[in-house]
Design a protein around this motif. Structure first.
Motif, PDB file in Angstrom:
ATOM      1  N   THR A  73       0.874  -1.293  -0.031  1.00 11.26           N
ATOM      2  CA  THR A  73       0.189  -0.108  -0.042  1.00 11.26           C
ATOM      3  C   THR A  73       1.021   1.165  -0.083  1.00 11.26           C
ATOM      4  N   ASP A  74       0.639   2.361  -0.728  1.00  9.91           N
ATOM      5  CA  ASP A  74       1.377   3.499  -0.891  1.00  9.91           C
ATOM      6  C   ASP A  74       0.929   4.389   0.232  1.00  9.91           C
ATOM      7  N   THR A  75       1.961   4.406   1.287  1.00  9.09           N
ATOM      8  CA  THR A  75       1.953   5.276   2.401  1.00  9.09           C
ATOM      9  C   THR A  75       3.166   6.040   2.160  1.00  9.09           C
ATOM     10  N   THR A  76       2.995   7.280   3.117  1.00 10.70           N
ATOM     11  CA  THR A  76       4.306   8.202   3.327  1.00 10.70           C
ATOM     12  C   THR A  76       5.260   7.456   3.695  1.00 10.70           C
TER      13      THR A  76
ATOM     14  N   LEU B  81      12.532   3.051  -5.910  1.00 10.22           N
ATOM     15  CA  LEU B  81      11.178   3.620  -6.368  1.00 10.22           C
ATOM     16  C   LEU B  81      10.148   2.803  -6.164  1.00 10.22           C
ATOM     17  N   ALA B  82       8.898   3.414  -6.054  1.00  4.69           N
ATOM     18  CA  ALA B  82       7.671   2.528  -5.543  1.00  4.69           C
ATOM     19  C   ALA B  82       7.401   1.813  -6.598  1.00  4.69           C
ATOM     20  N   PRO B  83       6.687   0.615  -6.639  1.00  2.00           N
ATOM     21  CA  PRO B  83       6.354  -0.660  -7.499  1.00  2.00           C
ATOM     22  C   PRO B  83       5.199   0.521  -8.337  1.00  2.00           C
ATOM     23  N   GLU B  84       4.912  -0.152  -9.485  1.00  2.00           N
ATOM     24  CA  GLU B  84       3.814   0.398 -10.593  1.00  2.00           C
ATOM     25  C   GLU B  84       2.497  -0.046 -10.047  1.00  2.00           C
ATOM     26  N   ASN B  85       2.541  -1.354  -9.415  1.00  2.01           N
ATOM     27  CA  ASN B  85       1.164  -1.761  -9.131  1.00  2.01           C
ATOM     28  C   ASN B  85       0.878  -1.474  -7.595  1.00  2.01           C
TER      29      ASN B  85
ATOM     30  N   SER C 182      -7.355  -9.237  -0.495  1.00  3.57           N
ATOM     31  CA  SER C 182      -7.667  -7.813  -1.042  1.00  3.57           C
ATOM     32  C   SER C 182      -7.385  -8.281  -2.622  1.00  3.57           C
ATOM     33  N   GLY C 183      -8.336  -7.640  -3.451  1.00  3.89           N
ATOM     34  CA  GLY C 183      -8.448  -8.090  -4.962  1.00  3.89           C
ATOM     35  C   GLY C 183      -8.664  -9.457  -5.474  1.00  3.89           C
TER      36      GLY C 183
END
Length: 94
Positions: free
Chosen positions: A9-12, A24-28, A51-52
Motif C-alpha cells: 500500500t502506498d503510504t508516506t 522507486l515505488a512499484p507500479e502496481n 484484497s483484489g
C-alpha cells in the motif's frame, strides 16, 4: 472484524523508506483510499478478505477467503454454545 490481507500500500512511511534506499515505488502499488474502501465494503463478509481476489481464489494468500471463513465459522460454533449457556470463561471476567 476483518483481517484485510492487502498488497503493498502506498503510504508516506513506505515512500520515505524506499527513498532512503534509493528505490522507486512499484507500479502496481495500492492506494490507501482504495484499500480502505475495499476493506469497509468487505467488512460484512469477514473474518478474512484477500484484497483484489474473489472469495474462492487463493491468490497470494495460503487459503481462499471462503476457506478461512468456513474455518472461522466452525471454531465459532462451540464458543457460541458456551456463551449462550452462560458457563463460559467470559462470565468470570470483571
Amino acid at each position: 472484524m476483518l483481517y484485510h490481507l492487502t498488497t503493498t500500500t502506498d503510504t508516506t512511511a513506505l515512500r520515505e523508506l524506499l527513498e532512503s534506499k534509493g528505490l522507486l515505488a512499484p507500479e502496481n502499488i495500492a492506494s490507501p483510499v482504495d484499500v480502505a474502501v475495499e476493506g469497509f465494503a468487505r467488512l460484512p463478509f469477514g473474518p478474512v478478505n484477500n484484497s483484489g481476489e474473489q472469495d474462492e481464489d487463493v491468490g497470494y494468500a495460503t487459503n481462499s477467503t471462503a476457506a478461512r471463513r468456513a474455518k472461522a465459522e466452525v471454531v465459532a460454533q462451540p464458543s457460541a454454545v458456551v456463551s449462550a449457556r452462560g458457563d463460559g470463561c467470559a462470565d468470570a471476567l470483571p
